[in-house]
Design a protein around this motif. Sequence first.
Motif, PDB file in Angstrom:
ATOM      1  N   SER A 109       0.839  -1.191   0.000  1.00  0.00           N
ATOM      2  CA  SER A 109       0.000   0.000   0.000  1.00  0.00           C
ATOM      3  C   SER A 109       0.874   1.240   0.000  1.00  0.00           C
ATOM      4  N   CYS A 110       0.287   2.345  -0.398  1.00  0.00           N
ATOM      5  CA  CYS A 110       0.992   3.626  -0.403  1.00  0.00           C
ATOM      6  C   CYS A 110       0.820   4.273   0.964  1.00  0.00           C
ATOM      7  N   SER A 111       1.898   4.371   1.709  1.00  0.00           N
ATOM      8  CA  SER A 111       1.821   4.945   3.052  1.00  0.00           C
ATOM      9  C   SER A 111       1.464   6.426   3.010  1.00  0.00           C
ATOM     10  N   MET A 116      -2.651  10.471   4.237  1.00  0.00           N
ATOM     11  CA  MET A 116      -3.421  11.623   3.776  1.00  0.00           C
ATOM     12  C   MET A 116      -4.919  11.352   3.786  1.00  0.00           C
ATOM     13  N   GLY A 117      -5.278  10.086   3.892  1.00  0.00           N
ATOM     14  CA  GLY A 117      -6.692   9.747   3.868  1.00  0.00           C
ATOM     15  C   GLY A 117      -7.272   9.786   2.478  1.00  0.00           C
ATOM     16  N   ASP A 118      -6.395   9.666   1.460  1.00  0.00           N
ATOM     17  CA  ASP A 118      -6.872   9.700   0.076  1.00  0.00           C
ATOM     18  C   ASP A 118      -7.622   8.437  -0.297  1.00  0.00           C
ATOM     19  N   GLN A 119      -7.411   7.380   0.499  1.00  0.00           N
ATOM     20  CA  GLN A 119      -8.017   6.103   0.148  1.00  0.00           C
ATOM     21  C   GLN A 119      -8.788   5.556   1.344  1.00  0.00           C
ATOM     22  N   PRO A 120      -9.907   6.146   1.697  1.00  0.00           N
ATOM     23  CA  PRO A 120     -10.663   5.674   2.854  1.00  0.00           C
ATOM     24  C   PRO A 120     -11.146   4.252   2.640  1.00  0.00           C
ATOM     25  N   ASP A 121     -11.185   3.516   3.730  1.00  0.00           N
ATOM     26  CA  ASP A 121     -11.573   2.109   3.645  1.00  0.00           C
ATOM     27  C   ASP A 121     -13.012   1.921   4.121  1.00  0.00           C
ATOM     28  N   ASP A 122     -13.863   2.915   3.835  1.00  0.00           N
ATOM     29  CA  ASP A 122     -15.247   2.849   4.296  1.00  0.00           C
ATOM     30  C   ASP A 122     -16.213   2.494   3.176  1.00  0.00           C
ATOM     31  N   LEU A 136       3.848  -0.256  -7.117  1.00  0.00           N
ATOM     32  CA  LEU A 136       3.807   0.677  -5.992  1.00  0.00           C
ATOM     33  C   LEU A 136       4.874   1.754  -6.147  1.00  0.00           C
ATOM     34  N   LYS A 137       6.074   1.366  -6.555  1.00  0.00           N
ATOM     35  CA  LYS A 137       7.151   2.340  -6.750  1.00  0.00           C
ATOM     36  C   LYS A 137       6.781   3.344  -7.840  1.00  0.00           C
ATOM     37  N   GLY A 138       6.123   2.860  -8.902  1.00  0.00           N
ATOM     38  CA  GLY A 138       5.685   3.762  -9.962  1.00  0.00           C
ATOM     39  C   GLY A 138       4.650   4.753  -9.461  1.00  0.00           C
ATOM     40  N   LYS A 143       2.861   9.984  -8.573  1.00  0.00           N
ATOM     41  CA  LYS A 143       1.859  10.756  -7.836  1.00  0.00           C
ATOM     42  C   LYS A 143       2.472  11.638  -6.756  1.00  0.00           C
ATOM     43  N   HIS A 144       3.538  11.148  -6.111  1.00  0.00           N
ATOM     44  CA  HIS A 144       4.087  11.881  -4.969  1.00  0.00           C
ATOM     45  C   HIS A 144       5.523  12.357  -5.181  1.00  0.00           C
ATOM     46  N   ARG A 145       6.138  11.978  -6.305  1.00  0.00           N
ATOM     47  CA  ARG A 145       7.535  12.315  -6.582  1.00  0.00           C
ATOM     48  C   ARG A 145       8.455  11.833  -5.454  1.00  0.00           C
ATOM     49  N   LEU A 146       8.168  10.634  -4.980  1.00  0.00           N
ATOM     50  CA  LEU A 146       8.964  10.034  -3.914  1.00  0.00           C
ATOM     51  C   LEU A 146       9.527   8.694  -4.377  1.00  0.00           C
ATOM     52  N   ASN A 147      10.620   8.304  -3.748  1.00  0.00           N
ATOM     53  CA  ASN A 147      11.308   7.076  -4.135  1.00  0.00           C
ATOM     54  C   ASN A 147      11.613   6.227  -2.909  1.00  0.00           C
ATOM     55  N   MET A 148      11.607   4.918  -3.113  1.00  0.00           N
ATOM     56  CA  MET A 148      12.146   4.006  -2.113  1.00  0.00           C
ATOM     57  C   MET A 148      13.609   3.747  -2.450  1.00  0.00           C
ATOM     58  N   CYS A 149      14.407   3.504  -1.440  1.00  0.00           N
ATOM     59  CA  CYS A 149      15.790   3.093  -1.666  1.00  0.00           C
ATOM     60  C   CYS A 149      15.774   1.610  -2.030  1.00  0.00           C
ATOM     61  N   SER A 150      16.223   1.274  -3.228  1.00  0.00           N
ATOM     62  CA  SER A 150      16.189  -0.121  -3.674  1.00  0.00           C
ATOM     63  C   SER A 150      17.069  -1.011  -2.806  1.00  0.00           C
ATOM     64  N   LEU A 151      18.143  -0.452  -2.250  1.00  0.00           N
ATOM     65  CA  LEU A 151      19.027  -1.233  -1.381  1.00  0.00           C
ATOM     66  C   LEU A 151      18.342  -1.543  -0.054  1.00  0.00           C
ATOM     67  N   CYS A 152      17.674  -0.547   0.512  1.00  0.00           N
ATOM     68  CA  CYS A 152      16.939  -0.759   1.765  1.00  0.00           C
ATOM     69  C   CYS A 152      15.754  -1.689   1.539  1.00  0.00           C
ATOM     70  N   LEU A 153      15.142  -1.574   0.368  1.00  0.00           N
ATOM     71  CA  LEU A 153      13.996  -2.423   0.048  1.00  0.00           C
ATOM     72  C   LEU A 153      14.406  -3.889   0.053  1.00  0.00           C
TER      73      LEU A 153
END
Length: 300
Positions: A109-111, A116-122, A136-138, A143-153
């Motif tokens: 899931s996208c943390s 942000m509550g963009d995806q309510p589960d109601d 998920l990385k894409g 959408k957020h211009r954020l990256n995961m560290c592939s080494l940490c992943l």
Amino acid sequence: MDDSCAVCAESLEWVAYGACGHKDVCSTCVARLRFICDDRRCCICKTESDVVFITKALGDYTKTINDFSLLPSEAKEGRVGRYWYHEDTQAFFDDLDHYKMIKAMCRLSCSVCDKMGDQPDDGSRRRARFRNIEQLKGHLFHKHRLNMCSLCLEGRKVFICEQKLYTKSQLMQHTNTGNSEVDGTESERGGFTGHPMCEFCRTPFYGDNELYTHMSTEHYTCHLCQRQNPGQYEYYKDYDDLEIHFRRDHFLCEDEGCLAKKFIVFLSEAELKRHNTLEHGGRMSRSKRSAALQACCSNS
């Protein structure tokens, strides 16, 4: 039983235990070990646990399952009698909300969207589902211009929702030196000062163990120097570099056949002379060969 988790040292609010009965590790740590590391052993006694039971930690009043064989066998995801079963961790829960929390931690899931509550589960909007980590990385990047560290992943054994996210510049700093904004201060990040890098390939690795494996398999060390100085490692990019070292600091056999075989090198000149006499002294008479060997022995 102490009131803190034996693994993470956080307050023990929810406990997970197997048939061995050790109630010393929190549900999050047990779920992480079982889901991320595929480790089904008890952290205390190392007994393999096919299933675990997760309940509220109440000290001496913690709910106890005395006979795990009474738990439903071949359970499916969701409600099972009085409990809820999570297939990914093979765990039974007696609390629905905590079951949902652990289940959410184990999914892709996208943390950012979750916070942000963009995806309510109601039911008012479908929660985005990602088929794999690349999807998920894409999403994170576009959408957020954020990256995961592939080494940490790959190397950091935590839930996906616990992986840290970086902007492009933050990720570069994280890899090289550690990023104080995301990784925390030097004390908070446990001495992390960036991912170690191969000096030859200029490729970063998750940690020292991964770098050591790479250096040992892709590059060269001098076996003679290691014999003289155990525990000290000087690496060479390729055999050509190592051969230069052999020629400069040791005694390399310059015979074409030995050069082709590689690693025909000696610590002393006497050893090289003995080798030359034994291996390359075929045209010597027996008496000259014996004299040469005696000279080598006397010099050594």
